[in-house]
Design a protein around this motif. Structure first.
Motif, PDB file in Angstrom:
ATOM      1  N   GLN A   4       0.820  -1.213   0.000  1.00 23.15           N
ATOM      2  CA  GLN A   4       0.000   0.000   0.000  1.00 23.15           C
ATOM      3  C   GLN A   4       0.856   1.267   0.000  1.00 23.15           C
ATOM      4  O   GLN A   4       0.324   2.362  -0.009  1.00 23.15           O
ATOM      5  N   GLY A   5       2.156   1.134   0.029  1.00 24.61           N
ATOM      6  CA  GLY A   5       3.058   2.276  -0.094  1.00 24.61           C
ATOM      7  C   GLY A   5       3.679   2.779   1.184  1.00 24.61           C
ATOM      8  O   GLY A   5       4.609   3.568   1.152  1.00 24.61           O
ATOM      9  N   GLY A   6       3.172   2.364   2.341  1.00 26.78           N
ATOM     10  CA  GLY A   6       3.753   2.806   3.600  1.00 26.78           C
ATOM     11  C   GLY A   6       5.080   2.109   3.862  1.00 26.78           C
ATOM     12  O   GLY A   6       5.223   0.925   3.608  1.00 26.78           O
ATOM     13  N   GLY A   7       6.048   2.858   4.358  1.00 22.56           N
ATOM     14  CA  GLY A   7       7.366   2.303   4.611  1.00 22.56           C
ATOM     15  C   GLY A   7       7.528   1.782   6.028  1.00 22.56           C
ATOM     16  O   GLY A   7       6.744   2.078   6.926  1.00 22.56           O
ATOM     17  N   HIS A   8       8.569   0.982   6.205  1.00 20.63           N
ATOM     18  CA  HIS A   8       8.955   0.453   7.511  1.00 20.63           C
ATOM     19  C   HIS A   8      10.244   1.162   7.902  1.00 20.63           C
ATOM     20  O   HIS A   8      11.230   1.111   7.166  1.00 20.63           O
ATOM     21  N   PHE A   9      10.234   1.809   9.070  1.00 19.96           N
ATOM     22  CA  PHE A   9      11.370   2.627   9.479  1.00 19.96           C
ATOM     23  C   PHE A   9      11.845   2.266  10.881  1.00 19.96           C
ATOM     24  O   PHE A   9      11.065   1.835  11.720  1.00 19.96           O
ATOM     25  N   ASP A  10      13.150   2.489  11.086  1.00 22.48           N
ATOM     26  CA  ASP A  10      13.788   2.296  12.383  1.00 22.48           C
ATOM     27  C   ASP A  10      14.302   3.668  12.814  1.00 22.48           C
ATOM     28  O   ASP A  10      15.087   4.287  12.097  1.00 22.48           O
ATOM     29  N   LEU A  11      13.832   4.142  13.975  1.00 24.58           N
ATOM     30  CA  LEU A  11      14.154   5.485  14.450  1.00 24.58           C
ATOM     31  C   LEU A  11      14.941   5.429  15.753  1.00 24.58           C
ATOM     32  O   LEU A  11      14.529   4.778  16.702  1.00 24.58           O
ATOM     33  N   LEU A  12      16.054   6.140  15.768  1.00 23.34           N
ATOM     34  CA  LEU A  12      16.794   6.423  17.003  1.00 23.34           C
ATOM     35  C   LEU A  12      16.747   7.932  17.157  1.00 23.34           C
ATOM     36  O   LEU A  12      17.185   8.670  16.266  1.00 23.34           O
ATOM     37  N   ILE A  13      16.182   8.391  18.267  1.00 26.51           N
ATOM     38  CA  ILE A  13      16.032   9.824  18.483  1.00 26.51           C
ATOM     39  C   ILE A  13      16.397  10.160  19.924  1.00 26.51           C
ATOM     40  O   ILE A  13      15.974   9.485  20.860  1.00 26.51           O
ATOM     41  N   ILE A  14      17.217  11.187  20.076  1.00 26.34           N
ATOM     42  CA  ILE A  14      17.686  11.630  21.388  1.00 26.34           C
ATOM     43  C   ILE A  14      17.304  13.097  21.535  1.00 26.34           C
ATOM     44  O   ILE A  14      17.669  13.920  20.689  1.00 26.34           O
ATOM     45  N   SER A  15      16.555  13.396  22.598  1.00 22.63           N
ATOM     46  CA  SER A  15      16.076  14.765  22.773  1.00 22.63           C
ATOM     47  C   SER A  15      15.856  15.084  24.249  1.00 22.63           C
ATOM     48  O   SER A  15      15.459  14.217  25.028  1.00 22.63           O
ATOM     49  N   THR A  16      16.055  16.340  24.582  1.00 21.13           N
ATOM     50  CA  THR A  16      15.794  16.787  25.951  1.00 21.13           C
ATOM     51  C   THR A  16      14.295  16.829  26.248  1.00 21.13           C
ATOM     52  O   THR A  16      13.907  16.815  27.413  1.00 21.13           O
ATOM     53  N   VAL A  17      13.434  16.850  25.231  1.00 19.35           N
ATOM     54  CA  VAL A  17      11.987  16.881  25.491  1.00 19.35           C
ATOM     55  C   VAL A  17      11.504  15.581  26.128  1.00 19.35           C
ATOM     56  O   VAL A  17      10.403  15.537  26.671  1.00 19.35           O
ATOM     57  N   PHE A  18      12.333  14.535  26.084  1.00 19.21           N
ATOM     58  CA  PHE A  18      11.956  13.253  26.674  1.00 19.21           C
ATOM     59  C   PHE A  18      12.245  13.172  28.176  1.00 19.21           C
ATOM     60  O   PHE A  18      11.860  12.199  28.826  1.00 19.21           O
ATOM     61  N   VAL A  19      12.931  14.175  28.716  1.00 22.60           N
ATOM     62  CA  VAL A  19      13.243  14.165  30.145  1.00 22.60           C
ATOM     63  C   VAL A  19      11.935  14.125  30.942  1.00 22.60           C
ATOM     64  O   VAL A  19      11.013  14.904  30.703  1.00 22.60           O
ATOM     65  N   GLY A  20      11.850  13.186  31.872  1.00 20.67           N
ATOM     66  CA  GLY A  20      10.657  13.044  32.703  1.00 20.67           C
ATOM     67  C   GLY A  20       9.515  12.291  32.038  1.00 20.67           C
ATOM     68  O   GLY A  20       8.457  12.130  32.641  1.00 20.67           O
ATOM     69  N   GLN A  21       9.717  11.815  30.806  1.00 19.46           N
ATOM     70  CA  GLN A  21       8.674  11.086  30.073  1.00 19.46           C
ATOM     71  C   GLN A  21       9.021   9.598  30.050  1.00 19.46           C
ATOM     72  O   GLN A  21      10.176   9.232  29.827  1.00 19.46           O
ATOM     73  N   ASN A  22       8.021   8.739  30.267  1.00 21.67           N
ATOM     74  CA  ASN A  22       8.280   7.309  30.159  1.00 21.67           C
ATOM     75  C   ASN A  22       8.230   6.908  28.673  1.00 21.67           C
ATOM     76  O   ASN A  22       7.931   7.737  27.810  1.00 21.67           O
TER      77      ASN A  22
END
Length: 93
Positions: free
Chosen positions: A39-57
């Motif tokens: 159907q055209g949707g891709g499969h992706f692997d994401l590594l993301i590092i950000s300060t906005v994740f502080v305090g988030q599970n």
């Protein structure tokens, strides 16, 4: 165009999540013939590092990412494997 799709996804994440590090790999070739791939949707692997994740599970971090990318699903993104960290959890040396 596949690289255009990756660039648009990265740009959205840069704008909303403001990562200090971002890696997005297109692994669609591993899923050739899969219903989502047809159907055209891709499969992706994401590594993301950000300060906005502080305090988030993990669930909150994933929700932030899916909210940021909501209009890319399912047309551009069929599956997304997410590894989301704070800079303290994943120091870049």
């Amino acid at each position: 165009m596949m690289s255009d799709r990756i660039e648009r996804i990265k740009e959205r994440l840069q704008t909303i999540i403001k990562p200090v590090h971002l890696e997005l790999l297109d692994e669609s070739y591993k899923h050739a013939g899969h219903a989502g791939a047809r159907q055209g949707g891709g499969h992706f692997d994401l590594l993301i590092i950000s300060t906005v994740f502080v305090g988030q599970n993990a669930m909150q971090r994933h929700r932030m990412i899916y909210t940021a990318l909501g209009d890319f699903i399912p047309a551009d993104i069929h599956a997304l494997s997410i590894k989301a960290y704070t800079p303290e959890e994943y120091p870049l040396n």
